[in-house]
Design a protein around this motif. Structure first.
Motif, PDB file in Angstrom:
ATOM      1  N   UNK A   1       0.852  -1.193   0.000  1.00  0.00           N
ATOM      2  CA  UNK A   1       0.000   0.000   0.000  1.00  0.00           C
ATOM      3  C   UNK A   1       0.887   1.242   0.000  1.00  0.00           C
ATOM      4  N   UNK A   2       0.574   2.239  -0.819  1.00  0.00           N
ATOM      5  CA  UNK A   2       1.399   3.457  -0.842  1.00  0.00           C
ATOM      6  C   UNK A   2       1.455   4.139   0.522  1.00  0.00           C
ATOM      7  N   UNK A   3       2.591   4.759   0.797  1.00  0.00           N
ATOM      8  CA  UNK A   3       2.781   5.440   2.075  1.00  0.00           C
ATOM      9  C   UNK A   3       1.758   6.551   2.271  1.00  0.00           C
ATOM     10  N   UNK A   4       1.364   7.220   1.188  1.00  0.00           N
ATOM     11  CA  UNK A   4       0.392   8.307   1.292  1.00  0.00           C
ATOM     12  C   UNK A   4      -0.952   7.800   1.825  1.00  0.00           C
ATOM     13  N   UNK A   5      -1.376   6.609   1.409  1.00  0.00           N
ATOM     14  CA  UNK A   5      -2.634   6.029   1.895  1.00  0.00           C
ATOM     15  C   UNK A   5      -2.555   5.769   3.394  1.00  0.00           C
ATOM     16  N   UNK A   6      -1.438   5.211   3.860  1.00  0.00           N
ATOM     17  CA  UNK A   6      -1.268   4.931   5.291  1.00  0.00           C
ATOM     18  C   UNK A   6      -1.251   6.232   6.083  1.00  0.00           C
ATOM     19  N   UNK A   7      -0.537   7.243   5.578  1.00  0.00           N
ATOM     20  CA  UNK A   7      -0.429   8.504   6.304  1.00  0.00           C
ATOM     21  C   UNK A   7      -1.781   9.209   6.400  1.00  0.00           C
ATOM     22  N   UNK A   8      -2.546   9.207   5.303  1.00  0.00           N
ATOM     23  CA  UNK A   8      -3.888   9.810   5.339  1.00  0.00           C
ATOM     24  C   UNK A   8      -4.779   9.060   6.325  1.00  0.00           C
ATOM     25  N   UNK A   9      -4.675   7.730   6.344  1.00  0.00           N
ATOM     26  CA  UNK A   9      -5.457   6.954   7.299  1.00  0.00           C
ATOM     27  C   UNK A   9      -5.094   7.272   8.737  1.00  0.00           C
ATOM     28  N   UNK A  10      -3.796   7.452   9.014  1.00  0.00           N
ATOM     29  CA  UNK A  10      -3.350   7.788  10.370  1.00  0.00           C
ATOM     30  C   UNK A  10      -3.888   9.152  10.793  1.00  0.00           C
TER      31      UNK A  10
ATOM     32  N   UNK B   1      -6.238   6.159  15.255  1.00  0.00           N
ATOM     33  CA  UNK B   1      -4.852   6.110  14.811  1.00  0.00           C
ATOM     34  C   UNK B   1      -4.503   4.759  14.196  1.00  0.00           C
ATOM     35  N   UNK B   2      -5.098   3.680  14.712  1.00  0.00           N
ATOM     36  CA  UNK B   2      -4.856   2.339  14.188  1.00  0.00           C
ATOM     37  C   UNK B   2      -5.929   1.917  13.184  1.00  0.00           C
ATOM     38  N   UNK B   3      -7.202   2.237  13.498  1.00  0.00           N
ATOM     39  CA  UNK B   3      -8.271   1.789  12.619  1.00  0.00           C
ATOM     40  C   UNK B   3      -8.263   2.534  11.286  1.00  0.00           C
ATOM     41  N   UNK B   4      -7.896   3.815  11.288  1.00  0.00           N
ATOM     42  CA  UNK B   4      -7.902   4.602  10.057  1.00  0.00           C
ATOM     43  C   UNK B   4      -7.045   3.996   8.958  1.00  0.00           C
ATOM     44  N   UNK B   5      -5.751   3.753   9.196  1.00  0.00           N
ATOM     45  CA  UNK B   5      -4.928   3.163   8.131  1.00  0.00           C
ATOM     46  C   UNK B   5      -5.339   1.747   7.752  1.00  0.00           C
ATOM     47  N   UNK B   6      -5.862   0.966   8.719  1.00  0.00           N
ATOM     48  CA  UNK B   6      -6.305  -0.395   8.386  1.00  0.00           C
ATOM     49  C   UNK B   6      -7.482  -0.346   7.418  1.00  0.00           C
ATOM     50  N   UNK B   7      -8.498   0.454   7.748  1.00  0.00           N
ATOM     51  CA  UNK B   7      -9.684   0.543   6.889  1.00  0.00           C
ATOM     52  C   UNK B   7      -9.315   1.102   5.522  1.00  0.00           C
ATOM     53  N   UNK B   8      -8.483   2.146   5.503  1.00  0.00           N
ATOM     54  CA  UNK B   8      -8.127   2.761   4.223  1.00  0.00           C
ATOM     55  C   UNK B   8      -7.259   1.827   3.380  1.00  0.00           C
ATOM     56  N   UNK B   9      -6.358   1.066   4.019  1.00  0.00           N
ATOM     57  CA  UNK B   9      -5.517   0.133   3.267  1.00  0.00           C
ATOM     58  C   UNK B   9      -6.343  -1.006   2.676  1.00  0.00           C
ATOM     59  N   UNK B  10      -7.261  -1.557   3.465  1.00  0.00           N
ATOM     60  CA  UNK B  10      -8.117  -2.633   2.950  1.00  0.00           C
ATOM     61  C   UNK B  10      -9.004  -2.114   1.823  1.00  0.00           C
ATOM     62  N   UNK B  11      -9.568  -0.919   1.990  1.00  0.00           N
ATOM     63  CA  UNK B  11     -10.405  -0.346   0.936  1.00  0.00           C
ATOM     64  C   UNK B  11      -9.590  -0.100  -0.332  1.00  0.00           C
ATOM     65  N   UNK B  12      -8.355   0.372  -0.168  1.00  0.00           N
ATOM     66  CA  UNK B  12      -7.491   0.599  -1.327  1.00  0.00           C
ATOM     67  C   UNK B  12      -7.231  -0.706  -2.075  1.00  0.00           C
ATOM     68  N   UNK B  13      -6.948  -1.771  -1.335  1.00  0.00           N
ATOM     69  CA  UNK B  13      -6.692  -3.062  -1.974  1.00  0.00           C
ATOM     70  C   UNK B  13      -7.954  -3.603  -2.639  1.00  0.00           C
ATOM     71  N   UNK B  14      -9.120  -3.386  -2.019  1.00  0.00           N
ATOM     72  CA  UNK B  14     -10.366  -3.822  -2.649  1.00  0.00           C
ATOM     73  C   UNK B  14     -10.600  -3.099  -3.972  1.00  0.00           C
ATOM     74  N   UNK B  15     -10.354  -1.802  -3.997  1.00  0.00           N
ATOM     75  CA  UNK B  15     -10.544  -1.035  -5.235  1.00  0.00           C
ATOM     76  C   UNK B  15      -9.565  -1.502  -6.304  1.00  0.00           C
ATOM     77  N   UNK B  16      -8.310  -1.718  -5.929  1.00  0.00           N
ATOM     78  CA  UNK B  16      -7.315  -2.183  -6.899  1.00  0.00           C
ATOM     79  C   UNK B  16      -7.697  -3.558  -7.446  1.00  0.00           C
ATOM     80  N   UNK B  17      -8.139  -4.473  -6.571  1.00  0.00           N
ATOM     81  CA  UNK B  17      -8.556  -5.810  -7.028  1.00  0.00           C
ATOM     82  C   UNK B  17      -9.764  -5.719  -7.946  1.00  0.00           C
ATOM     83  N   UNK B  18     -10.727  -4.850  -7.626  1.00  0.00           N
ATOM     84  CA  UNK B  18     -11.922  -4.674  -8.464  1.00  0.00           C
ATOM     85  C   UNK B  18     -11.541  -4.136  -9.843  1.00  0.00           C
ATOM     86  N   UNK B  19     -10.610  -3.182  -9.881  1.00  0.00           N
ATOM     87  CA  UNK B  19     -10.166  -2.638 -11.164  1.00  0.00           C
ATOM     88  C   UNK B  19      -9.442  -3.697 -11.989  1.00  0.00           C
TER      89      UNK B  19
END
Length: 380
Positions: A321-330, A342-360
């Motif tokens: 996952x790009x560092x920018x996605x993790x930082x925005x989630x944090x 602080x912990x849930x934000x990057x987890x949710x955003x990282x999983x959502x990012x991977x879901x979007x990439x897999x869907x594409x």
């Protein structure tokens, strides 16, 4: 006629009749209703403990590598390792707070004794302060009242102090509740260390049922994100706070313990220790000689900037996952939901990012498969 026949039972090869479409829909609706009812009441039962359990899971995932290492060093004694790690975490959480409270109580007791015995004397107010327009006379009056003793001072400022005291007590009560919350979460996390692997396998099976066939991969991604955030945020914050405290104590800066605590808190919420370090450097240049002030500045500036180097390295290690996605989630999670975010934000955003990439990617593969026969015919 066709619609009416589809709603009637049909005979199978063995002579038994199949339920009609309407019967199957009603059966599914009843099952879903019963399942939803059980889920609703179950959530109501665990709602009071949900935040405790969520924090316990976060702590378990973040600290499991340390638990595994300690269990290996102790010859596979898992229960003993869990107990020792839990006690260590409790000491880290409760210890600094206890030291801070004891120091505050001792300071207040010293001030009270000095005021009541007359040992604390107010210095002479400079005349230029007393002659200030609008506020000079008020400052001089307050200064004279403070010099007369504790009773006169409280009689003067009592009406103003009582509301502020109420707010201070509410803040202290909130702090005590937060400490109790972390203590309970740490104890629950200690209970989850030993059954952790089996719980992780169960979570992967559930995730595979929900997001097949990549559910287990997303569970691993969530665990890796929590561990990286704990290293990159909490770990770096502890390093910065520890280095700040060591330098403040080494240079005999007043209120070093309180300043260290404030710097650690600012680092955890992603503001950084600059709000503590910069005023301290300015004070050092105004109070010390050239050599100690210069040495203090040279040592403090790298401590203030070290997170810009360590955090990207620790937070992005082992993740696609790009560092920018993790930082925005944090940052977004912290602003929206506090320390838990602080912990849930990057987890949710990282999983959502991977879901979007897999869907594409799935869409691109399907489009490529559909275009392939046409291109072959054109080639022929």
């Amino acid at each position: 006629m066709a619609d009416q026949s589809s709603n009637e039972p049909h005979a199978t090869e063995n002579g038994k009749s199949e339920p009609s479409v309407d019967a199957r829909v009603i059966d599914i609706a009843v099952r879903l209703g019963v399942l939803g009812l059980f889920a609703y009441f179950s959530l109501q039962l665990i709602a009071p403990f949900f935040l405790f359990l969520l924090w316990a899971v976060v702590l378990t995932v973040a600290l499991y590598p340390a638990y595994s290492w300690l269990a290996g060093k102790l010859g596979g004694r898992k229960v003993l390792s869990a107990i020792l790690l839990t006690l260590l975490c409790l000491a880290i959480v409760v210890g600094p707070v206890a030291v801070l409270v004891v120091s505050l109580v001792e300071t207040l007791q010293g001030w009270y004794q000095s005021l009541t015995t007359g040992g604390l004397k107010m210095p002479v107010l400079p005349e230029r302060v007393a002659t200030l327009p609008l506020i000079g006379s008020k400052i001089a009056d307050f200064w004279q009242t403070a010099g007369q003793g504790l009773e006169a001072l409280f009689a003067k400022i009592g009406p103003m102090v009582v509301p502020a005291g109420g707010r201070i007590l509410s803040v202290l009560a909130s702090l005590s509740g937060s400490i109790l919350f972390f203590v309970v979460s740490i104890i629950l996390a200690g209970c989850l260390f030993v059954p952790g692997p089996s719980l992780a396998r169960g979570a992967k099976r559930v995730a595979d049922r929900i997001i097949a066939p990549r559910g287990a991969e997303f569970v691993d991604l969530a665990g890796a994100t929590i561990r990286n955030v704990s290293r990159g945020v909490i770990g770096v914050a502890v390093i910065q706070g520890l280095l700040t405290g060591i330098l403040l104590i080494a240079f005999a800066v007043p209120l070093a313990g309180l300043l260290t605590f404030v710097a650690l808190f600012l680092c955890i919420i992603q503001i950084g220790p600059a709000l503590v370090i910069l005023p301290t450097i300015i004070w050092a240049w105004s109070s010390w000689d050239l050599v100690p002030a210069l040495l203090f500045t040279v040592l403090m500036v790298p401590v203030m900037l070290v997170d810009n180097v360590l955090r990207p390295i620790l937070m992005s290690r082992g993740l696609d996952v790009p560092m920018l996605v993790i930082l925005i989630g944090v940052l977004g999670g912290t602003i929206a939901h506090g320390l838990l975010g602080l912990f849930l934000g990057p987890v949710i955003l990282a999983v959502f990012y991977e879901l979007v990439i897999a869907w594409v990617k799935v869409g691109e593969e399907e489009r490529g498969g559909a275009e392939a026969p046409g291109t072959e015919r054109e080639g022929q």
